[in-house]
Design an enzyme around this catalytic site. Structure first.
Site, short mmCIF file in Angstrom:
data_model
loop_
_atom_site.label_atom_id
_atom_site.label_comp_id
_atom_site.label_asym_id
_atom_site.label_seq_id
_atom_site.Cartn_x
_atom_site.Cartn_y
_atom_site.Cartn_z
N LYS A 191 0.83 -1.21 0.00
CA LYS A 191 0.00 0.00 0.00
C LYS A 191 0.86 1.26 0.00
O LYS A 191 0.44 2.31 -0.52
CB LYS A 191 -0.97 0.00 1.18
N THR A 248 -3.95 5.24 3.51
CA THR A 248 -2.62 5.72 3.12
C THR A 248 -2.67 6.53 1.83
O THR A 248 -1.92 7.49 1.66
CB THR A 248 -1.65 4.53 2.97
#
Length: 331
Positions: A191, A248
């Site tokens: 991620k 994120t």
């Protein structure tokens, strides 16, 4: 558990120490710099990492690693992923026998392509069942500010995972357990790379369709790699997969997204480092993740293009064109 240690005094290490203390543990933090340890110990603040956050009095700090971990039944490690092996080489043997080692790091090691739990087992010479990973949407400033959040505690020993779950459960933090160590660690590492791409797209003024596509196709390539390594596909639809990825990518608190924005503005890697005042984990991990994918014959086109932008000087606009120009195929 009455004694815990947190190795590392960055934002996430400090926030995690706060969580453990508020859940009932006496916590000793290890800091590399004496000024940071003194501030935590005497003033109960770590302004460089979490400005404006008052830390519980149950937290103290030291620059002596042996002192920090002495008597600790839980030791959480929150250092930059690429420094873990070198640090553990110095610390091996310091941990209490039978203590639980909690990895707060999200990365893949350069050169070896090993996950952080594998590095801990190999370098600290501890059994695999002693290592637990905390993953999920863990933006430290939000957790430190006690905004409601959920996270995942993963490991091969279910009883140990439950113990860590209870050691960090609070009215504002809800931990879930998982047996999928591989999936949780991969979700946390990849991620960061996708968030770099998301930041580039945002800085270039690309819209919500582009951003949604990056998140979903980024999740798809994460799941492909996970399947090749034996992860549970359902993990990537949960907190450690989609949850961490969305947080994120979308949050201005994310170092990886912010770093990607600098690259999207046309800055070189070196210029982006100066502007962001630090290197995001995804910048180094993208190399290791690319190598891991190639070793298992897995296509990860977004990761490949991020690596080219970060390390080969490719123009982000060219990278977008290359992604859009790939051969048509079913989803």
């Amino acid at each position: 558990m009455t004694r815990a240690a947190v190795i590392g005094s960055g934002a996430w290490g400090t926030a995690f120490a706060k969580v453990l203390a508020e859940a009932g543990a006496d916590v000793t933090m290890w800091a590399r710099r004496d000024a940071v340890a003194t501030s935590i110990r005497d003033s109960h603040v770590n302004e460089g990492a979490l400005p404006g956050i008052k830390l519980p009095e149950r937290i103290t700090a030291t620059t002596d690693l042996a002192e920090a971990v002495a008597g600790a039944g839980l030791v959480a490690i929150a250092v930059p992923s690429q420094t873990l092996r070198g640090n553990l080489a110095e610390w091996a043997g310091a941990f209490e026998p039978g203590s639980t080692i909690v990895s707060l790091m999200k990365g893949i090691e350069l050169g070896t392509t090993k996950r952080m739990s594998q590095v801990i087992v190999e370098t600290a010479r501890v059994e695999q069942d002693r290592v637990v990973v905390v993953s999920g949407p863990n933006l430290a400033p939000e957790i430190a500010a006690e905004q409601p959040a959920a996270t995942v505690v993963a490991g091969t020993d279910a009883a140990r995972c439950r113990a860590v779950q209870h050691a960090m459960a609070l009215p504002y933090l809800r931990p879930y357990t998982s047996e999928d160590l591989i999936g949780c660690e991969l979700g946390g590492a990849v991620k960061n790379v996708i968030a770099l791409a998301y930041g580039m797209a945002a800085a270039m003024g690309l819209g919500d369709n582009t951003r949604a596509s990056l998140i979903t196709r980024g999740l798809a390539e994460t799941a492909r790699l996970g399947a090749a390594l034996g992860a549970d596909p359902l993990t990537f639809a949960g907190l450690a997969g989609l949850g961490d990825l969305v947080a994120t990518c979308s949050s201005p608190l994310s170092r990886n997204r912010t770093f990607g924005e600098q690259l999207g503005l046309g800055k070189t890697l070196e210029q982006a480092q100066v502007a962001a005042r630090q290197t995001a984990e995804g910048v180094k991990s993208c190399l290791a993740i690319r190598d891991l994918a190639r070793a298992h014959g897995v296509e990860m086109p977004i990761t490949e293009q991020v690596e080219k932008v970060c390390h080969e000087g490719a123009d982000p606009r060219v990278a977008v064109k290359l992604l859009m120009g790939r051969e048509m195929k079913p989803e």
